[in-house]
Enzyme design. Sequence first.
Site, PDB file in Angstrom:
ATOM      1  N   THR A  32      -3.874   1.248  -3.812  1.00 41.01           N
ATOM      2  CA  THR A  32      -4.056   0.724  -2.456  1.00 41.01           C
ATOM      3  C   THR A  32      -3.849   1.857  -1.449  1.00 41.01           C
ATOM      4  O   THR A  32      -2.997   2.720  -1.656  1.00 41.01           O
ATOM      5  CB  THR A  32      -3.029  -0.394  -2.206  1.00 41.01           C
ATOM      6  OG1 THR A  32      -3.302  -1.473  -3.108  1.00 41.01           O
ATOM      7  CG2 THR A  32      -3.085  -0.915  -0.772  1.00 41.01           C
ATOM      8  N   GLY A  33      -4.630   1.806  -0.360  1.00 38.21           N
ATOM      9  CA  GLY A  33      -4.443   2.799   0.708  1.00 38.21           C
ATOM     10  C   GLY A  33      -5.725   3.565   0.961  1.00 38.21           C
ATOM     11  O   GLY A  33      -6.742   3.355   0.288  1.00 38.21           O
ATOM     12  N   GLY A  86      -2.795   6.534  -4.702  1.00 41.91           N
ATOM     13  CA  GLY A  86      -2.234   7.530  -3.790  1.00 41.91           C
ATOM     14  C   GLY A  86      -0.712   7.472  -3.794  1.00 41.91           C
ATOM     15  O   GLY A  86      -0.092   6.773  -4.608  1.00 41.91           O
ATOM     16  N   ASP A  88       2.915   8.304  -0.945  1.00 38.31           N
ATOM     17  CA  ASP A  88       3.415   8.740   0.366  1.00 38.31           C
ATOM     18  C   ASP A  88       4.160  10.065   0.258  1.00 38.31           C
ATOM     19  O   ASP A  88       4.181  10.846   1.204  1.00 38.31           O
ATOM     20  CB  ASP A  88       4.314   7.649   0.957  1.00 38.31           C
ATOM     21  CG  ASP A  88       3.533   6.366   1.173  1.00 38.31           C
ATOM     22  OD1 ASP A  88       2.530   6.414   1.905  1.00 38.31           O
ATOM     23  OD2 ASP A  88       3.881   5.343   0.569  1.00 38.31           O
ATOM     24  N   LYS A  98       6.183   5.402  -2.853  1.00 43.69           N
ATOM     25  CA  LYS A  98       4.980   4.632  -2.559  1.00 43.69           C
ATOM     26  C   LYS A  98       5.372   3.374  -1.788  1.00 43.69           C
ATOM     27  O   LYS A  98       6.535   3.035  -1.705  1.00 43.69           O
ATOM     28  CB  LYS A  98       4.263   4.232  -3.857  1.00 43.69           C
ATOM     29  CG  LYS A  98       3.656   5.430  -4.563  1.00 43.69           C
ATOM     30  CD  LYS A  98       2.842   5.082  -5.815  1.00 43.69           C
ATOM     31  CE  LYS A  98       1.881   3.969  -5.647  1.00 43.69           C
ATOM     32  NZ  LYS A  98       0.938   4.129  -4.550  1.00 43.69           N
ATOM     33  N   GLY A  99       4.354   2.719  -1.237  1.00 40.63           N
ATOM     34  CA  GLY A  99       4.629   1.465  -0.555  1.00 40.63           C
ATOM     35  C   GLY A  99       4.369   1.506   0.939  1.00 40.63           C
ATOM     36  O   GLY A  99       4.634   0.526   1.637  1.00 40.63           O
ATOM     37  N   GLY A 100       3.815   2.631   1.406  1.00 36.59           N
ATOM     38  CA  GLY A 100       3.445   2.702   2.828  1.00 36.59           C
ATOM     39  C   GLY A 100       2.483   1.581   3.190  1.00 36.59           C
ATOM     40  O   GLY A 100       2.468   1.098   4.324  1.00 36.59           O
ATOM     41  N   GLU A 107       1.827  -2.263  -7.415  1.00 36.65           N
ATOM     42  CA  GLU A 107       1.555  -0.888  -7.869  1.00 36.65           C
ATOM     43  C   GLU A 107       2.480  -0.526  -9.033  1.00 36.65           C
ATOM     44  O   GLU A 107       2.067   0.115 -10.003  1.00 36.65           O
ATOM     45  CB  GLU A 107       1.746   0.092  -6.707  1.00 36.65           C
ATOM     46  CG  GLU A 107       0.657  -0.059  -5.651  1.00 36.65           C
ATOM     47  CD  GLU A 107       0.876   0.719  -4.371  1.00 36.65           C
ATOM     48  OE1 GLU A 107      -0.101   0.931  -3.645  1.00 36.65           O
ATOM     49  OE2 GLU A 107       2.024   1.120  -4.088  1.00 36.65           O
ATOM     50  N   LYS A 125       1.630  15.334   1.330  1.00 37.62           N
ATOM     51  CA  LYS A 125       2.512  14.439   0.561  1.00 37.62           C
ATOM     52  C   LYS A 125       3.449  15.206  -0.383  1.00 37.62           C
ATOM     53  O   LYS A 125       4.323  14.605  -0.999  1.00 37.62           O
ATOM     54  CB  LYS A 125       1.662  13.455  -0.270  1.00 37.62           C
ATOM     55  CG  LYS A 125       0.533  12.755   0.486  1.00 37.62           C
ATOM     56  CD  LYS A 125       1.058  11.777   1.484  1.00 37.62           C
ATOM     57  CE  LYS A 125      -0.012  11.022   2.240  1.00 37.62           C
ATOM     58  NZ  LYS A 125      -0.815  10.111   1.488  1.00 37.62           N
TER      59      LYS A 125
END
Length: 226
Positions: A32-33, A86, A88, A98-100, A107, A125
């Site tokens: 995701t992202g 992706g 963060d 992750k998790g932005g 995920e 990153k």
Amino acid sequence: MNQDELKQAVAKAAFEYVESRLEKDMILGIGTGSTANLFIAELAKIKNDLEGTVASSEESARRLKELGIPVLDSNAAGELEIYVDGADETNEYLQLIKGGGAALTREKIIAATAREFVCIADESKWVKILGTFPLPVEVIPMARSHVARQIVKLGGDPVWREGCVTDNGNHILDVHHLQIMEPRKLESELNQIVGVVTNGLFAERAADRLFLGTSSGVEEILPRDS
Ligand code: 5RP
């Protein structure tokens, strides 16, 4: 190259990697992202050669379906060949934050079910020590204040991401001002707090391969031995 061009370059590199590993009945995990979205767009080129995908968010599932790429239920899909997503932040061990995009729990489930986790990220990153990016923690709504108090005791500064409801119906606390010297330990400690669904540290299950977009090209990086 600007950041968008770097993201495009790593999405393409990951696509070429997946294409080189393509086999019959292949099922991919999809992240995701904005970087994952560029990978999804590339994936449309081989949509007829894939058995399907498992998506880490409703948004990614929507994009995949829009392009005619089959999306499967995670329970029916079994073990996945490759998961592309992706991040963060990443360190040299390919431990991630992750998790932005608030999709951290799905995920993490996909990362756990995938034989290989390929991370795609631009050079902004890449960090020495994780924690400059606020660490997302998904919490059951009624436990939000309790979890926040426990996180303060661990030295973090939790901020409620107001207005954000995850695909699982939960809330997100973003934990600021962490210098994460022992990512595995913190990942485990946070998960022990009652009311935490999971946290955005991917240390226990780090990435296996990173395509990092830099001004001098895409670097393919394997995790440093820990
Ligand atoms: C979503 C994520 C994303 O992978 C992360 O936020 C990176 O996003 P982007 O590719 O837009 O920079 O963990 O929950």
